[in-house]
Design an enzyme around this catalytic site. Sequence first.
Site, short mmCIF file in Angstrom:
data_model
loop_
_atom_site.label_atom_id
_atom_site.label_comp_id
_atom_site.label_asym_id
_atom_site.label_seq_id
_atom_site.Cartn_x
_atom_site.Cartn_y
_atom_site.Cartn_z
N LYS A 223 41.31 37.17 32.83
CA LYS A 223 40.42 38.30 33.12
C LYS A 223 41.14 39.61 32.82
O LYS A 223 42.24 39.86 33.35
CB LYS A 223 40.02 38.23 34.59
CG LYS A 223 38.62 38.72 34.86
CD LYS A 223 38.24 38.35 36.26
CE LYS A 223 36.98 39.07 36.67
NZ LYS A 223 36.75 38.96 38.10
C1 E4P Z 1 33.82 39.32 39.57
O1 E4P Z 1 34.21 39.04 38.48
C2 E4P Z 1 34.02 40.66 40.17
O2 E4P Z 1 35.39 40.89 40.31
C3 E4P Z 1 33.29 40.79 41.46
O3 E4P Z 1 32.01 40.21 41.34
C4 E4P Z 1 33.24 42.22 41.93
O4 E4P Z 1 32.38 42.32 43.02
P1 E4P Z 1 32.37 43.57 44.01
O5 E4P Z 1 31.79 44.74 43.29
O6 E4P Z 1 31.50 43.11 45.14
O7 E4P Z 1 33.79 43.81 44.43
#
Ligand code: E4P
Length: 213
Positions: free
Chosen positions: A82
Amino acid sequence: MEIFLDTAEIEDIRKYKDFIDGVTTNPSIMSKRGNDNPLDVIREICDTIDGPISAEVLSENYEDMLKEGKALAAVHSNVCVKLPCTVDGLKTCKALSSEGIPTNLTLCFSPTQALLAAKCGATYISPFIGRLDDIGQDGTELIENIVDIYEVNGYETKVLAASVRGVQHVVQAAILGADAITLPVKILKQCFEHPLTTTGLEKFSADWENRKK
Ligand code: E4P
């Protein structure tokens, strides 16, 4: 649509294993595991479920991201590295993709970031719909735009709806043709629930118990 669980908690992954296709993590999620070594946590997740596991780099420059990305990818072939939608993140995406390493481009808030991610060979693009809604913009419109851009241009990058705040986001992402979505445990639980299912079951059970004997 692939469903991922947005967590690093092994018990939750075990519990919902039958309903999910993989897992996504980020540094905030990993921080909940305290001082556990991130590589060990990712290995533990990969041993628990067979599917794409997104593991995020912590570095911010190309050289370090590349090193970190390769170390994460070496943990298991299911690891998706990622990376943020920055110049260095996209450059790293291009380099890792050319070596066949799966990637997930995160913190995507615009169609142009998604376009660049696809051009760099990203496996997944993660538009953060909830965080856009939080600042008064329309997160689902971003999903719609990216799905259209990828379809018109024939890109194979999968659209992964992230930062999901409620079941309505799940429905909208599915209708708009998102390839995947990642859900916090709380929202996945809500996907199973309906008050009429609960009261309906209670009534069936009570009627059966009170049947003429
Ligand atoms: C997933 O890849 C993201 O990191 C996550 O869904 C972020 O979510 P949030 O905005 O609730 O922190």
